[in-house]
Design a protein around this motif. Sequence first.
Motif, PDB file in Angstrom:
ATOM      1  N   ASP A   1       2.826  -2.077  -1.449  1.00  0.00           N
ATOM      2  CA  ASP A   1       1.439  -1.786  -1.060  1.00  0.00           C
ATOM      3  C   ASP A   1       0.627  -1.314  -2.267  1.00  0.00           C
ATOM      4  O   ASP A   1      -0.544  -1.669  -2.420  1.00  0.00           O
ATOM      5  CB  ASP A   1       1.468  -0.710   0.037  1.00  0.00           C
ATOM      6  CG  ASP A   1       0.100  -0.375   0.591  1.00  0.00           C
ATOM      7  OD1 ASP A   1      -0.862  -1.097   0.306  1.00  0.00           O
ATOM      8  OD2 ASP A   1      -0.009   0.635   1.303  1.00  0.00           O
TER       9      ASP A   1
ATOM     10  N   HIS B   1       0.837   6.455   7.928  1.00  0.00           N
ATOM     11  CA  HIS B   1       0.486   5.846   6.638  1.00  0.00           C
ATOM     12  C   HIS B   1      -0.975   6.206   6.356  1.00  0.00           C
ATOM     13  O   HIS B   1      -1.894   5.551   6.841  1.00  0.00           O
ATOM     14  CB  HIS B   1       0.678   4.331   6.757  1.00  0.00           C
ATOM     15  CG  HIS B   1       0.456   3.557   5.499  1.00  0.00           C
ATOM     16  ND1 HIS B   1       1.454   2.882   4.843  1.00  0.00           N
ATOM     17  CD2 HIS B   1      -0.651   3.347   4.752  1.00  0.00           C
ATOM     18  CE1 HIS B   1       0.975   2.283   3.776  1.00  0.00           C
ATOM     19  NE2 HIS B   1      -0.320   2.553   3.692  1.00  0.00           N
TER      20      HIS B   1
ATOM     21  N   HIS C   1      -4.307   7.172   3.938  1.00  0.00           N
ATOM     22  CA  HIS C   1      -4.989   6.956   2.662  1.00  0.00           C
ATOM     23  C   HIS C   1      -5.878   8.155   2.378  1.00  0.00           C
ATOM     24  O   HIS C   1      -6.424   8.768   3.302  1.00  0.00           O
ATOM     25  CB  HIS C   1      -5.821   5.669   2.704  1.00  0.00           C
ATOM     26  CG  HIS C   1      -4.987   4.428   2.585  1.00  0.00           C
ATOM     27  ND1 HIS C   1      -5.519   3.193   2.327  1.00  0.00           N
ATOM     28  CD2 HIS C   1      -3.646   4.243   2.655  1.00  0.00           C
ATOM     29  CE1 HIS C   1      -4.545   2.289   2.254  1.00  0.00           C
ATOM     30  NE2 HIS C   1      -3.400   2.896   2.453  1.00  0.00           N
TER      31      HIS C   1
ATOM     32  N   ASN D   1      -3.642   4.983  -1.243  1.00  0.00           N
ATOM     33  CA  ASN D   1      -2.452   5.570  -0.635  1.00  0.00           C
ATOM     34  C   ASN D   1      -2.250   7.023  -1.027  1.00  0.00           C
ATOM     35  O   ASN D   1      -2.473   7.407  -2.174  1.00  0.00           O
ATOM     36  CB  ASN D   1      -1.219   4.783  -1.103  1.00  0.00           C
ATOM     37  CG  ASN D   1      -1.151   3.398  -0.498  1.00  0.00           C
ATOM     38  OD1 ASN D   1      -1.221   3.240   0.708  1.00  0.00           O
ATOM     39  ND2 ASN D   1      -1.030   2.385  -1.352  1.00  0.00           N
TER      40      ASN D   1
HETATM   41 MG    MG Z   1      -1.589   1.664   2.130  1.00  0.00          MG
END
Ligand code: MG
Length: 314
Positions: free
Chosen positions: A27, A219, A221, A261
């Motif tokens: 990613d 997940h 950000h 991320n």
């Molecule tokens: Mg990501």
Amino acid sequence: MVRGLPQPVGMPELPDRVTIHEVGPRDGLQNEPVAVPTDVKAELIGRLVAAGLTSVEVASFVHPAWVPQLADAEQLMGLLPASVVEQATVLVPNRRGLERALACGVRHVAVFASATESFAARNLNRSIDQSLAMFTPVVEEARAAGATVRGYLSMCFGDPWEGPVEPSAVVAVGRRLVDMGCGQLSLGDTIGVATPGQVVELLDAFAAAGVGVEHLAVHFHDTYGQALANTFAALQHGVTTVDASAGGLGGCPYAQSATGNLATEDLLWQLHGLGIATGVDLDALVATSCWLADHLGRSSPSRVVAAWRPAPVL
Ligand code: MG
């Protein structure tokens, strides 16, 4: 000067141990403008594993024309020790990608779905229904081959074209991925807009639909600086798998921000500060991110890496 370390002080009702799903090589590098040479990727993955990360997403078996940064998946797998290949996760978009991955000895794959029609159309060139129909045989064949399947669900909290996303819409797609055979669902805040109340609301909605936290990963950000607050809310609700990217690799493709991320180092600081075991060596990880930053030609957006990195000699 004494280098700072988090002082471990626990809090009630938090997990004793958290698994970090490291997404930097896939990613992260997918969203970096610079393509990294295959041997550097292999060294990165080796360093991440040596630092104690046991769940590392290393490649994507998409068509090479779609994501040129990750077009070297087969060559990369050929450079990794068999033990690393067996514990690694790779993204597979379709049956062809799955076949390529299994031929490399992969045992853990991931598929990538969207909670919103807009992102499904733009990212997958399909409706949500069409994308799930495409994944169904992929998940079945992966499991028949003995592989585990992780399902990514993106745009779980907000969508750049649709705005806020209803938890019921996210749960509806997530439930179908779990029913299809995805053992773990990773709930993605793809544009980084979520705040902790939304996280709790979504986890509660999944629980009400019969999908417990043992099936869920988060997940986040850090586009708006909320990733660690959101992580903490998820931990308090029993989530024990958290996605993160070494050094914060990967900018945000939907905002003019270098911060995408959640950085694994920043996550480790919080987890270790809370006395939560991860098995990961923070020192080794910071050294790895500093090393990779030199290859990328830009400094890491991780706050921990910035705090620890030696000052440049003027
Ligand atoms: Mg990501």
